[in-house]
Design a protein around this motif. Structure first.
Motif, PDB file in Angstrom:
ATOM      1  N   PRO A 149       0.822  -1.201   0.000  1.00 34.66           N
ATOM      2  CA  PRO A 149       0.000   0.000   0.000  1.00 34.66           C
ATOM      3  C   PRO A 149       0.866   1.264   0.000  1.00 34.66           C
ATOM      4  O   PRO A 149       2.083   1.189   0.212  1.00 34.66           O
ATOM      5  CB  PRO A 149      -0.794  -0.106   1.301  1.00 34.66           C
ATOM      6  N   SER A 150       0.234   2.408  -0.214  1.00 33.48           N
ATOM      7  CA  SER A 150       0.976   3.667  -0.222  1.00 33.48           C
ATOM      8  C   SER A 150       1.321   4.067   1.216  1.00 33.48           C
ATOM      9  O   SER A 150       0.796   3.498   2.173  1.00 33.48           O
ATOM     10  CB  SER A 150       0.098   4.751  -0.832  1.00 33.48           C
ATOM     11  N   GLY A 151       2.210   5.047   1.330  1.00 30.57           N
ATOM     12  CA  GLY A 151       2.533   5.609   2.643  1.00 30.57           C
ATOM     13  C   GLY A 151       3.084   4.570   3.593  1.00 30.57           C
ATOM     14  O   GLY A 151       3.935   3.755   3.231  1.00 30.57           O
ATOM     15  N   CYS A 152       2.606   4.592   4.820  1.00 27.49           N
ATOM     16  CA  CYS A 152       3.004   3.584   5.805  1.00 27.49           C
ATOM     17  C   CYS A 152       2.326   2.276   5.421  1.00 27.49           C
ATOM     18  O   CYS A 152       1.108   2.231   5.259  1.00 27.49           O
ATOM     19  CB  CYS A 152       2.552   4.027   7.201  1.00 27.49           C
ATOM     20  N   TYR A 153       3.114   1.221   5.256  1.00 32.68           N
ATOM     21  CA  TYR A 153       2.552  -0.052   4.789  1.00 32.68           C
ATOM     22  C   TYR A 153       1.492  -0.602   5.729  1.00 32.68           C
ATOM     23  O   TYR A 153       0.680  -1.428   5.362  1.00 32.68           O
ATOM     24  CB  TYR A 153       3.666  -1.100   4.631  1.00 32.68           C
ATOM     25  N   PHE A 154       1.518  -0.158   6.965  1.00 31.87           N
ATOM     26  CA  PHE A 154       0.584  -0.722   7.941  1.00 31.87           C
ATOM     27  C   PHE A 154      -0.746   0.038   7.967  1.00 31.87           C
ATOM     28  O   PHE A 154      -1.699  -0.426   8.577  1.00 31.87           O
ATOM     29  CB  PHE A 154       1.256  -0.719   9.328  1.00 31.87           C
ATOM     30  N   GLU A 158       2.504   9.516   3.346  1.00 31.14           N
ATOM     31  CA  GLU A 158       3.950   9.543   3.572  1.00 31.14           C
ATOM     32  C   GLU A 158       4.412   8.324   4.329  1.00 31.14           C
ATOM     33  O   GLU A 158       3.773   7.887   5.285  1.00 31.14           O
ATOM     34  CB  GLU A 158       4.320  10.797   4.377  1.00 31.14           C
ATOM     35  N   SER A 159       5.555   7.817   3.904  1.00 34.66           N
ATOM     36  CA  SER A 159       6.114   6.676   4.593  1.00 34.66           C
ATOM     37  C   SER A 159       6.962   7.187   5.769  1.00 34.66           C
ATOM     38  O   SER A 159       7.880   7.969   5.568  1.00 34.66           O
ATOM     39  CB  SER A 159       6.967   5.904   3.599  1.00 34.66           C
ATOM     40  N   PRO A 160       6.652   6.784   6.983  1.00 39.25           N
ATOM     41  CA  PRO A 160       7.388   7.313   8.132  1.00 39.25           C
ATOM     42  C   PRO A 160       8.796   6.724   8.224  1.00 39.25           C
ATOM     43  O   PRO A 160       8.965   5.518   8.018  1.00 39.25           O
ATOM     44  CB  PRO A 160       6.537   6.876   9.327  1.00 39.25           C
ATOM     45  N   PRO A 161       9.806   7.539   8.509  1.00 38.73           N
ATOM     46  CA  PRO A 161      11.158   6.997   8.671  1.00 38.73           C
ATOM     47  C   PRO A 161      11.327   6.346  10.045  1.00 38.73           C
ATOM     48  O   PRO A 161      10.559   6.649  10.966  1.00 38.73           O
ATOM     49  CB  PRO A 161      12.037   8.237   8.561  1.00 38.73           C
ATOM     50  N   LEU A 162      12.324   5.472  10.145  1.00 39.31           N
ATOM     51  CA  LEU A 162      12.627   4.847  11.442  1.00 39.31           C
ATOM     52  C   LEU A 162      13.397   5.870  12.274  1.00 39.31           C
ATOM     53  O   LEU A 162      14.490   6.279  11.897  1.00 39.31           O
ATOM     54  CB  LEU A 162      13.463   3.586  11.219  1.00 39.31           C
ATOM     55  N   GLN A 163      12.795   6.321  13.367  1.00 37.23           N
ATOM     56  CA  GLN A 163      13.417   7.365  14.179  1.00 37.23           C
ATOM     57  C   GLN A 163      13.606   6.918  15.612  1.00 37.23           C
ATOM     58  O   GLN A 163      12.785   6.172  16.131  1.00 37.23           O
ATOM     59  CB  GLN A 163      12.499   8.593  14.209  1.00 37.23           C
ATOM     60  N   GLU A 164      14.637   7.450  16.245  1.00 38.27           N
ATOM     61  CA  GLU A 164      14.877   7.096  17.641  1.00 38.27           C
ATOM     62  C   GLU A 164      14.032   7.997  18.540  1.00 38.27           C
ATOM     63  O   GLU A 164      14.077   9.224  18.442  1.00 38.27           O
ATOM     64  CB  GLU A 164      16.358   7.258  17.965  1.00 38.27           C
ATOM     65  N   TYR A 165      13.206   7.380  19.381  1.00 38.59           N
ATOM     66  CA  TYR A 165      12.350   8.168  20.278  1.00 38.59           C
ATOM     67  C   TYR A 165      12.835   8.125  21.715  1.00 38.59           C
ATOM     68  O   TYR A 165      12.534   8.998  22.509  1.00 38.59           O
ATOM     69  CB  TYR A 165      10.904   7.690  20.190  1.00 38.59           C
ATOM     70  N   ALA A 166      13.534   7.063  22.067  1.00 34.04           N
ATOM     71  CA  ALA A 166      14.158   6.977  23.383  1.00 34.04           C
ATOM     72  C   ALA A 166      15.507   6.326  23.126  1.00 34.04           C
ATOM     73  O   ALA A 166      15.688   5.715  22.069  1.00 34.04           O
ATOM     74  CB  ALA A 166      13.297   6.122  24.309  1.00 34.04           C
ATOM     75  N   PRO A 167      16.453   6.446  24.042  1.00 40.14           N
ATOM     76  CA  PRO A 167      17.765   5.837  23.774  1.00 40.14           C
ATOM     77  C   PRO A 167      17.624   4.369  23.396  1.00 40.14           C
ATOM     78  O   PRO A 167      17.070   3.589  24.164  1.00 40.14           O
ATOM     79  CB  PRO A 167      18.507   6.000  25.099  1.00 40.14           C
ATOM     80  N   GLY A 168      18.102   4.024  22.201  1.00 40.54           N
ATOM     81  CA  GLY A 168      18.068   2.634  21.757  1.00 40.54           C
ATOM     82  C   GLY A 168      16.699   2.139  21.341  1.00 40.54           C
ATOM     83  O   GLY A 168      16.518   0.962  21.090  1.00 40.54           O
ATOM     84  N   HIS A 169      15.709   3.007  21.298  1.00 46.11           N
ATOM     85  CA  HIS A 169      14.357   2.576  20.943  1.00 46.11           C
ATOM     86  C   HIS A 169      13.843   3.402  19.756  1.00 46.11           C
ATOM     87  O   HIS A 169      13.547   4.581  19.890  1.00 46.11           O
ATOM     88  CB  HIS A 169      13.431   2.747  22.160  1.00 46.11           C
ATOM     89  N   SER A 170      13.776   2.751  18.585  1.00 51.14           N
ATOM     90  CA  SER A 170      13.342   3.465  17.386  1.00 51.14           C
ATOM     91  C   SER A 170      12.050   2.867  16.852  1.00 51.14           C
ATOM     92  O   SER A 170      11.788   1.680  17.032  1.00 51.14           O
ATOM     93  CB  SER A 170      14.404   3.343  16.290  1.00 51.14           C
ATOM     94  N   ALA A 171      11.268   3.701  16.177  1.00 57.29           N
ATOM     95  CA  ALA A 171      10.042   3.218  15.561  1.00 57.29           C
ATOM     96  C   ALA A 171       9.789   3.999  14.285  1.00 57.29           C
ATOM     97  O   ALA A 171      10.248   5.131  14.139  1.00 57.29           O
ATOM     98  CB  ALA A 171       8.863   3.354  16.512  1.00 57.29           C
ATOM     99  N   ALA A 172       9.060   3.370  13.359  1.00 58.68           N
ATOM    100  CA  ALA A 172       8.695   4.038  12.114  1.00 58.68           C
ATOM    101  C   ALA A 172       7.199   4.285  12.124  1.00 58.68           C
ATOM    102  O   ALA A 172       6.429   3.509  11.574  1.00 58.68           O
ATOM    103  CB  ALA A 172       9.103   3.179  10.917  1.00 58.68           C
TER     104      ALA A 172
END
Lengths: 355, 350
Positions: free
Chosen positions: B304-309, B323-337
């Protein structure tokens, strides 16, 4: 127990053997359990313990070289509620006879493990559904189609009319399993046998299917025999549990007792061996030593004794445990609960203390 | 020797351990061919921009549903598949950083001493015509490490280390059960003293009681030989039990990475939340309503378009389909897209 008005299926001392070129394989060695009307019974055990063979016996569709040599399966049909029960002895019916065909797929239906292989790839979903409906219900083709589309809608398939005309390969694994459930439920069975229905599915799809089965069970009040090796699924789905090991039920009890006060050493060991989310990370798991023996060489005495952490040498390898009824409907096959034999055992006091 | 300081561990302190493997923007696109000329009409993006790094001595889990690209990622790392794009850097104990993706086959062969793989299906991954001596000894012979009496001794030692009797050396795989075969697979992987092992669904084909034995063995061998694992699995309980860090994959992309406990306690991505919620809990007293996802995992050839989920996501807003969200760090060592990783408060299971 057999006189109980609430029993829908009673399996007693069932022995099933497979006659192969390399000898007789004793797949079931005296299976006893009963299913209550409107309840979900979980049958758990590791591969080779005879879960699926039990299901095949109930459906009376053993492969050619298999035969139920002893014991019986009594089925109490729906008409029998209220009036004096007229039970049917399934083991006594010829597998291809009219009486068995009237029950199989109609009153007792089954869904299988592999949604990929249990649908015929060359027929549409609709024609496979119609086959079950027109066989068991006296309806015209048009009425049959309505029932079929309804059945597909009931299992929450999107666009049931389109799925009716689809071939199995056009559907995903979860959709195929929904179709299997629709076929099984199209004749409103009183007993559904689900043989590992979610094992081949992904976790989120499994959650969908379990949710669907629970909703349908609440709606139709059918009984379900839920065969699985996943203890998590049992805890989610079942009211009662039968634990099988090497062709015997070693413990039958309510789901709460099975998980919170398991009595048979095998049940306890199984529960200890599964990784749990609440465990501290990377602790060692408790294991059951060894592996399930080959069913052609069953150990003497209690079949679990070579792997049992609570084995009593000289007792467990000699005497075959009988079913012992404990309080609260818990039934267990283990010599630890056989007071007569334990009284003779010299190690008894030491064990009683440790227990 | 190029070594990278690990940024921070979840406690916030600097970790002294070093990175062993670093994967950056890995892509594996399989062409779809059609017609008489076998023209390429599209691509299955099995792995589409995956980045992660594994610390020495860690067990790094890759989890996801079938078709999410976890096995393909494992195979690209081993160069059993040639990735379409991206970098795989291995920090060798002697030679420093090595770009695995650009190694020549002959170089790769030498290098495979350090990296081994154990496969999912214990019935398909052992050659039925070879004895255990030949199966476990094959890597030793090919790399000319041992021969004759020395070879037998080494094979016996390997079999003992995975809990099998050396007397079995002359038997064929058919004589062994699933659990024993997985042990043989492990012995073969260990033959050349690797540092790094890709364990692709090592226990999913096994019975419960045997699964526990193999999981314990994998753990024991890690301590004994100082191994680092890339542990691929679909069972969240097994992942929770075995891994230090986890990456969750969905349709060829990583949607969330974190230290295991953190991920189970505070998921940041709605897909992780749904996965955690779907785990059947082996306690009948704790039945609860689950998050039931609608529909199926999308086809990686036509995502699908944008975020696959987004078509299955309960929290999806307009931006998610664009838009497809990038994988970003939100807490030390914890990233999410996820576009809303900061705003959503999702439920974990611990």
């Amino acid at each position: 127990m057999a006189d109980n008005q609430n029993t829908i299926l009673q399996v007693e001392n069932l022995h099933t053997h497979f006659f192969t070129e390399s000898g007789v394989i004793r797949a079931l060695r005296g299976v006893d359990f009963s299913v209550e009307r409107g309840k979900v019974l979980g049958i758990v055990g590791e591969s080779g313990c005879g879960k699926s063979v039990t299901a095949q016996c109930i459906m009376n569709m053993l492969p050619g070289n298999g035969r139920a040599v002893e014991g019986k399966i009594s089925y109490y049909p729906r008409e029998s509620i209220g009036s004096q029960t007229e039970k049917v002895d399934i083991t006594g019916l010829p597998p291809r006879g009219k009486a068995m065909r009237a029950i199989r797929g109609n009153e007792i239906a089954m869904i299988f493990q592999e949604p990929m292989t249990s649908l015929d790839p060359v027929y549409t979903v609709g024609s496979q559904l119609m086959e079950a409906i027109t066989l068991h219900q006296n309806v015209t083709k048009q009425q049959g189609k309505e029932i079929a589309v309804d059945a597909l809608a009931k299992v929450n398939l999107p666009e049931p009319a389109r799925i009716f005309d689809a071939y199995p390969h056009q559907l995903s694994g979860g959709q195929r399993q929904r179709v299997m459930i629709a076929i099984a439920l199209s004749c409103n069975p009183t007993l559904l046998i689900a043989d590992e229905p979610t094992t081949a599915l992904d976790v989120t799809t499994q959650a969908q299917i379990l949710d669907l089965m629970r909703a349908l069970q609440e709606e139709t009040h059918m009984s379900i025999i839920f065969i699985t090796h996943d203890l998590g699924v049992v805890a989610e789905m079942c009211d009662d549990v039968a634990v099988m090991y090497l062709g015997k039920v070693v413990e039958q009890t309510t789901v709460d007792a099975a998980f919170h006060s398991p009595q048979h050493p095998y049940t306890r060991a199984l529960l200890r061996s599964i990784p749990r989310l609440t465990d501290e990370n990377q602790t060692r798991l408790d294991v059951i030593k060894g592996r399930v023996p080959d069913p052609s060489v069953v150990p003497p005495g209690c079949a679990f004794h070579p792997r049992c952490p609570e084995v009593i040498p000289g007792l467990c390898d000699v005497h075959t445990p009988e079913v012992i009824k404990l309080g609260g409907g818990q039934e267990v096959r283990c010599l630890l609960y056989d007071d007569k034999l334990m009284a003779q055992s010299p190690t008894r006091t030491a064990l009683a203390e440790s227990r | 020797m190029a070594q990278k300081e690990n940024k921070t561990n979840p406690n916030g302190s600097v970790d002294s351990r070093t990175t062993l493997l670093e994967v950056t923007d890995l892509k594996m696109h399989f062409p779809i061919r059609k017609g008489f000329l076998r023209r390429v009409v599209g691509h299955v993006k099995a792995v589409d921009g995956v980045s992660f790094s594994i610390q020495k001595g860690d067990t790094f889990g890759l989890v996801g549903e079938s078709g999410c690209g976890k096995t393909t990622t494992g195979r690209c790392v081993m160069r059993l598949l040639d990735p379409t794009d991206g970098q795989i850097v291995y920090y060798d104990r002697e030679e420093g950083p090595i770009h695995i993706e650009s190694l020549e086959p002959t170089e790769m062969r030498v290098f495979r001493r350090d990296m081994q793989i154990m496969f999912q299906d214990p019935y398909a991954s052992l050659n039925p015509r070879l004895t255990l001596r030949q199966i476990v000894g094959e890597p030793l012979i090919i790399n000319k490490v041992a021969s004759g009496k020395e070879l037998d001794d080494r094979v016996a030692e390997l079999l003992r280390s995975v809990g099998l009797s050396p007397e079995y050396m002359n038997r064929y795989p058919h004589a062994f059960s699933g659990g024993q075969r997985q042990r043989i697979g492990l012995a073969r992987a260990l033959a050349l003293n690797p540092e790094f092992i890709v364990a692709d669904e090592p226990v999913s084909a096994l019975d419960v009681s045997v699964q526990a034995q193999v999981l314990n063995l994998i753990k024991d061998l890690q301590e004994e030989f100082g191994l680092t694992y890339l542990f691929i699995a679909h069972n969240m309980s097994v992942i929770k039990h075995s891994c230090d860090h986890v990456a969750v994959m969905y349709v060829g992309r990583i949607v969330e990475v974190a230290e295991t406990k953190e991920l189970f306690r505070n998921p940041l991505h709605p897909y992780t939340e749904a996965l955690l919620s779907a785990i059947p809990n082996p306690d009948p007293r704790q039945r609860k309503s689950r998050i039931i996802l609608e529909g199926d995992v999308p086809n990686p050839a036509r995502p699908p378009s944008g975020c696959y989920f987004h078509p299955r996501c309960a929290y999806a807003k307009e931006i998610c389909s664009q838009e497809s969200p990038p994988l970003q760090e939100y807490a030390p060592g914890h990233s999410a897209a996820c576009h809303f990783a900061k705003e959503l408060s999702l439920t974990g299971v611990l």
